[in-house]
Design an enzyme around this catalytic site. Structure first.
Site: not given
Ligand code: DX5
Ligand code: ZN
Length: 218
Positions: A36, A178
């Site tokens: 990310d 995601d």
């Molecule tokens: C949020 C990110 C995600 C996040 C997912 O903006 O794009 O990739 O890290 O994390 P979880 O699984 O904890 O929602």
């Molecule tokens: Zn992400």
């Protein structure tokens, strides 16, 4: 047809633990890491630095990378990282017009897979006519910016809608989801059409093969 894969996000891992976590994930059979990237403008947070991702590419066990660009200027970030990652995913909402999206594809699609991401409030109809241009479509099932949020239930309908369109049009685009993925929704999402499920906090808080199995990893 691609396998159903868990593509872990390491956003919520402490920086000094990330390298070790990536290696552990790869030892557990993970093939792709989801990185990310945030600029503090497109979303109100910062995430991994480009140099940091390059160092993981060079120093961690071999893996494929997909990079989720939550930034206002995807070109700037993509130019720095494109040689080190397999898939570059841009947000539809980062662009002022479609010609810029086409320009991005023209610049990077020779060497990289290109993904298009949409926020929870962006309907699929906004990108439907462009989908054939992309290798991957990323459905955000939380507002982008932070890990550990709750899955937005109507993302299920979006996956169904996009899967139906892909099948009808016989496209090769794969679906990634995601945000808020855990043992209650991951397998269900694979069954209705996702190929890549990003999992952050649920996996990281209990990193072992039993957790991966609960998420649907074979
Ligand atoms: C949020 C990110 C995600 C996040 C997912 O903006 O794009 O990739 O890290 O994390 P979880 O699984 O904890 O929602
Ligand atoms: Zn992400």
């Amino acid at each position: 047809m691609l396998d159903k894969l868990i593509t872990p996000s390491i956003l919520n891992v402490e920086k000094n633990q990330r390298k070790e976590t990536i290696n552990r994930l790869i030892e557990l059979g993970i093939k792709w890491i989801h990185y990310d990237v945030m600029d503090g403008e497109f979303v109100p947070n910062k995430a991994l630095e480009i140099d940091e991702i390059i160092s993981y590419h060079k120093e961690c066990k071999k893996h494929l990378s997909d990079i989720h660009l939550m930034v206002k200027n995807p070109f700037e970030y993509a130019r720095k990282i494109s040689n080190y990652v397999t898939c570059l995913t841009i947000h539809f909402e980062s662009f002022d017009n479609e010609q810029e999206i086409i320009n991005f594809i023209n610049e990077f699609s020779h060497e990289n897979w290109i993904g298009i991401a949409i926020k929870p409030n962006t309907p699929f109809s906004k990108i439907q006519h462009l989908l054939y241009l992309f290798d991957l479509v990323l459905i955000m099932s939380v507002e982008p910016g932070f890990g550990g949020q709750t899955f937005i239930e109507n993302s299920i309908k979006k996956v169904e809608e996009i899967k139906k369109f892909i099948d009808e049009e016989k496209l090769n685009t794969i679906i990634q989801i995601d945000g808020g993925i855990n043992d209650t929704n991951s397998i269900k999402l694979f069954n209705i059409g996702t190929s890549f499920n990003v999992v952050g906090s649920y996996l990281i808080s209990n990193l072992n093969s039993a957790t991966l199995k609960k998420l649907g990893k074979k």
